[in-house]
Design a protein around this motif. Structure first.
Motif, PDB file in Angstrom:
ATOM      1  N   CYS A 127      18.656 -21.266  34.453  1.00 41.44           N
ATOM      2  CA  CYS A 127      17.984 -22.313  33.658  1.00 41.44           C
ATOM      3  C   CYS A 127      16.712 -22.782  34.354  1.00 41.44           C
ATOM      4  O   CYS A 127      15.666 -22.953  33.713  1.00 41.44           O
ATOM      5  CB  CYS A 127      18.916 -23.504  33.436  1.00 41.44           C
ATOM      6  N   THR A 128      16.784 -22.987  35.658  1.00 41.53           N
ATOM      7  CA  THR A 128      15.621 -23.421  36.434  1.00 41.53           C
ATOM      8  C   THR A 128      14.512 -22.386  36.382  1.00 41.53           C
ATOM      9  O   THR A 128      13.335 -22.722  36.185  1.00 41.53           O
ATOM     10  CB  THR A 128      16.037 -23.687  37.899  1.00 41.53           C
ATOM     11  N   ILE A 129      14.860 -21.126  36.545  1.00 42.58           N
ATOM     12  CA  ILE A 129      13.863 -20.050  36.500  1.00 42.58           C
ATOM     13  C   ILE A 129      13.234 -19.970  35.120  1.00 42.58           C
ATOM     14  O   ILE A 129      12.005 -19.859  34.994  1.00 42.58           O
ATOM     15  CB  ILE A 129      14.505 -18.705  36.920  1.00 42.58           C
ATOM     16  N   CYS A 130      14.058 -20.029  34.083  1.00 40.53           N
ATOM     17  CA  CYS A 130      13.522 -19.963  32.719  1.00 40.53           C
ATOM     18  C   CYS A 130      12.630 -21.159  32.416  1.00 40.53           C
ATOM     19  O   CYS A 130      11.613 -21.017  31.726  1.00 40.53           O
ATOM     20  CB  CYS A 130      14.656 -19.858  31.706  1.00 40.53           C
ATOM     21  N   PHE A 178       5.765 -19.530  42.764  1.00 40.12           N
ATOM     22  CA  PHE A 178       6.769 -19.712  41.717  1.00 40.12           C
ATOM     23  C   PHE A 178       8.057 -20.292  42.291  1.00 40.12           C
ATOM     24  O   PHE A 178       8.666 -21.182  41.684  1.00 40.12           O
ATOM     25  CB  PHE A 178       7.045 -18.397  40.982  1.00 40.12           C
ATOM     26  N   ALA A 179       8.463 -19.804  43.456  1.00 37.04           N
ATOM     27  CA  ALA A 179       9.668 -20.335  44.094  1.00 37.04           C
ATOM     28  C   ALA A 179       9.499 -21.824  44.375  1.00 37.04           C
ATOM     29  O   ALA A 179      10.412 -22.628  44.123  1.00 37.04           O
ATOM     30  CB  ALA A 179       9.964 -19.564  45.380  1.00 37.04           C
ATOM     31  N   THR A 180       8.315 -22.204  44.865  1.00 37.62           N
ATOM     32  CA  THR A 180       8.045 -23.611  45.135  1.00 37.62           C
ATOM     33  C   THR A 180       8.101 -24.427  43.852  1.00 37.62           C
ATOM     34  O   THR A 180       8.699 -25.507  43.806  1.00 37.62           O
ATOM     35  CB  THR A 180       6.674 -23.776  45.817  1.00 37.62           C
ATOM     36  N   LYS A 181       7.494 -23.910  42.779  1.00 33.84           N
ATOM     37  CA  LYS A 181       7.507 -24.603  41.494  1.00 33.84           C
ATOM     38  C   LYS A 181       8.932 -24.849  41.007  1.00 33.84           C
ATOM     39  O   LYS A 181       9.234 -25.909  40.449  1.00 33.84           O
ATOM     40  CB  LYS A 181       6.737 -23.786  40.456  1.00 33.84           C
ATOM     41  N   VAL A 232      22.664 -14.711  40.039  1.00 32.33           N
ATOM     42  CA  VAL A 232      22.282 -16.113  39.882  1.00 32.33           C
ATOM     43  C   VAL A 232      23.340 -16.884  39.103  1.00 32.33           C
ATOM     44  O   VAL A 232      24.050 -16.320  38.274  1.00 32.33           O
ATOM     45  CB  VAL A 232      20.921 -16.269  39.165  1.00 32.33           C
ATOM     46  N   THR A 233      23.414 -18.173  39.362  1.00 30.95           N
ATOM     47  CA  THR A 233      24.280 -19.040  38.577  1.00 30.95           C
ATOM     48  C   THR A 233      23.522 -19.416  37.301  1.00 30.95           C
ATOM     49  O   THR A 233      22.302 -19.236  37.198  1.00 30.95           O
ATOM     50  CB  THR A 233      24.631 -20.332  39.337  1.00 30.95           C
ATOM     51  N   PHE A 234      24.259 -19.958  36.360  1.00 26.92           N
ATOM     52  CA  PHE A 234      23.649 -20.402  35.111  1.00 26.92           C
ATOM     53  C   PHE A 234      22.580 -21.455  35.377  1.00 26.92           C
ATOM     54  O   PHE A 234      21.497 -21.425  34.801  1.00 26.92           O
ATOM     55  CB  PHE A 234      24.728 -20.947  34.158  1.00 26.92           C
ATOM     56  N   GLY A 235      22.872 -22.382  36.292  1.00 29.63           N
ATOM     57  CA  GLY A 235      21.923 -23.442  36.609  1.00 29.63           C
ATOM     58  C   GLY A 235      20.620 -22.913  37.182  1.00 29.63           C
ATOM     59  O   GLY A 235      19.531 -23.369  36.821  1.00 29.63           O
TER      60      GLY A 235
END
Length: 79
Positions: free
Chosen positions: A56-59, A29-32, A50-53
């Protein structure tokens, strides 16, 4: 435990739960998402804000919106 830390732990737990539901290992998942595995681990443990950015990436990786993963955080009674 300060409220901020409790909320980060709740958020991290939701991220971990959703990741596992999708069948991703933490490393995959981290790689993705283009994140370091150890960074993702700290996020999932609530040890890193975490930052907002990044959220967003995780979501995006979880194919959900931010509202879904953060619903009820912070708890209104905690304010």
């Amino acid at each position: 435990m300060p409220i901020k830390n409790v909320e980060l732990v709740r958020l991290g737990g939701r991220i971990r739960y959703a990741r596992k539901l999708l069948g991703f290992s933490q490393n995959d998942f981290a790689t993705k998402c283009g994140l370091d595995r150890s960074y993702l681990g700290r996020v999932e443990r609530g040890a890193h804000n975490v930052t907002f950015g990044v959220l967003c990436t995780i979501c995006d990786g979880l194919t959900c919106d931010i509202a879904t993963i953060t619903r009820g955080i912070p708890h209104l009674l905690a304010l």
